[in-house]
Design an enzyme around this catalytic site. Structure first.
Site, PDB file in Angstrom:
ATOM      1  N   GLU A  39       0.801  -1.141  -0.141  1.00 49.12           N
ATOM      2  CA  GLU A  39      -0.076  -0.124  -0.137  1.00 49.12           C
ATOM      3  C   GLU A  39       0.830   1.320   0.002  1.00 49.12           C
ATOM      4  OE1 GLU A  39      -3.474   1.652   0.241  1.00 49.12           O
ATOM      5  OE2 GLU A  39      -3.009  -0.515   0.701  1.00 49.12           O
ATOM      6  N   GLY A  41       1.182   5.859  -0.489  1.00 47.11           N
ATOM      7  CA  GLY A  41       0.310   6.839  -0.417  1.00 47.11           C
ATOM      8  C   GLY A  41      -0.660   6.848  -1.454  1.00 47.11           C
ATOM      9  N   PHE A  42      -0.969   6.700  -1.766  1.00 47.74           N
ATOM     10  CA  PHE A  42      -2.205   7.262  -3.536  1.00 47.74           C
ATOM     11  C   PHE A  42      -3.104   5.924  -3.879  1.00 47.74           C
ATOM     12  CE2 PHE A  42       1.509   9.574  -4.357  1.00 47.74           C
ATOM     13  CZ  PHE A  42       0.726  10.951  -3.821  1.00 47.74           C
ATOM     14  N   PRO A 101      -3.499   1.105  -2.672  1.00 47.25           N
ATOM     15  CA  PRO A 101      -3.345  -0.160  -2.731  1.00 47.25           C
ATOM     16  C   PRO A 101      -1.980  -0.808  -4.042  1.00 47.25           C
ATOM     17  CG  PRO A 101      -5.127  -0.432  -3.006  1.00 47.25           C
ATOM     18  CD  PRO A 101      -4.862   0.789  -3.012  1.00 47.25           C
ATOM     19  N   ASP A 158       8.038  12.685  -1.311  1.00 41.57           N
ATOM     20  CA  ASP A 158       7.606  11.558  -1.080  1.00 41.57           C
ATOM     21  C   ASP A 158       8.953  10.528  -1.539  1.00 41.57           C
ATOM     22  OD1 ASP A 158       6.882  10.321   1.326  1.00 41.57           O
ATOM     23  OD2 ASP A 158       5.367   9.355  -0.088  1.00 41.57           O
TER      24      ASP A 158
END
Length: 367
Positions: free
Chosen positions: A28, A30-31, A33, A144
């Site tokens: 999973e 940040g945006f 699965p 990120d």
């Protein structure tokens, strides 16, 4: 606008993943699965279901995806295509069989990373980021950079994932935003505190990853004693007393001391509080390769200097003081995921001390 991106049907991707079976679940992000899929032609891909609502309309979304697919480099994960049917939005990427760097580093896979492999992973990551910052059109700030967003192919070559995606969900087209996309522990202070975004925010995240590669441990480790819980704090303590090689991962049977020293010096430069003191990624390449000398790091890493914490390793167990003019605060609303704790940092929400945020976020990650 980039070249036309291959379009997949939802039915095609549903079949490829056996109806998004848990057996094909890869992790999973940040945006949303990610699942392993096998397409009709037999090719293996990684399929990301975007679960965050985009502020862009359909045509703008397609344009952004096309732009991302045009950004290609050996050290970037290749985007093959997308699926947009109704509210469903999925992205189809190349599949990397050795999963993510954090899984390899922190013992979640059977992948063995010897010293030369770690050094090469570090160099490849630098080259990928340098390309995004300085060579790609458009230039891209990842936002990120962390070990779970660096994937490894069959030959353990690093490829940066999720670049360009944050822009799809940014409703403000400036470098300033009240909502910050990133992960606690890798966030540059100027971005976490003020929403000020430049490529130097990625440089900070890379510095943290570099220290993780060297030490084989995450940026926060509850199992360590108080002096060693925070990786940046421990690395600086050792560096100050000229014991920097004690930071090395004890599982390494051997390593190149000169390369290790350069990596630690570069990493500490990258995590400086002031963005102006952090080198550009292209300069990091020449430093790490030994082509130019690494400046002596004279100031502590960020999070140890710019906030007035008397003792960042112990104070979080005490009752939190009331905010005052002398206490710098950050705010966060964290989204817990399976393998990572990505966060949108909402600068309008309840203040929390940074050391406490890092500790709590690390617990959510199961570290």
């Amino acid at each position: 606008m980039g070249p036309k991106v291959k379009t997949y049907t939802y039915a095609e991707l549903k079949t490829a993943t056996a109806d998004f079976s848990s057996a094909n679940f890869l992790g999973e992000g940040g945006f949303g699965p990610v699942y392993k899929g096998i397409l009709n032609d037999g090719s293996v891909v990684a399929i990301k279901q975007l679960s965050v609502e985009s502020h862009n309309g359909r045509s703008q979304f397609i344009t952004e995806i096309s732009t991302i697919s045009a950004v290609q480099h050996w050290n970037l994960v290749k985007l093959h295509g997308s699926c947009l049917e109704g509210a469903r939005r999925l992205l189809v990427y190349e599949y990397l069989e050795n999963k993510s760097l954090d899984q390899a580093l922190f013992g979640k896979t059977n992948v063995h990373l010897d010293w030369s492999t770690r050094f090469n992973i570090c160099m490849g990551t630098i080259k990928g980021l340098a390309y995004l910052h300085e060579e790609s059109r458009p230039r891209i700030v990842h936002r990120d950079v962390k070990a779970s967003n660096i994937l490894l192919d069959g030959e353990l070559c690093p490829k940066i994932s999720d670049f360009g995606l944050a822009k799809l969900y940014d409703d403000k087209r400036t470098h300033m935003s009240t909502r910050v996309a990133g992960t606690i522990g890798y966030l540059a202070p100027e971005y976490a505190m003020h929403g000020h975004l430049t490529s130097k925010a990625d440089v900070f995240g890379f510095g943290v990853v570099c220290l993780e590669i060297v030490s084989g441990r995450p940026n926060y480790d509850e199992k360590q004693d108080s002096e060693q819980k925070y990786l940046l704090h421990w690395a600086w303590t050792l560096y100050e007393s000229n014991r920097h090689l004690e930071l090395m991962d004890p599982s390494l049977s051997s390593f190149n001391e000169q390369e290790a020293t350069r990596m630690i010096g570069v990493a500490l430069l990258c995590v400086q509080a002031s963005p102006a003191l952090r080198p550009a990624m292209s300069r990091v390449t020449t430093m790490l390769s030994g082509d130019i000398e690494i400046p002596v790091v004279k100031t502590k890493p960020s999070y140890l200097t710019d906030w007035d914490f008397d003792d960042i390793t112990n104070a979080f167990d005490d009752e939190e003081p009331m905010p005052s003019e002398n206490t710098t605060m950050m705010t966060t609303t964290a989204t817990t995921t399976t393998n990572t704790t990505s966060t949108g940092v909402d600068l309008m929400s309840l203040p929390i001390r940074l050391s406490e945020v890092i500790r709590k976020a690390s617990f959510r990650e199961g570290r």
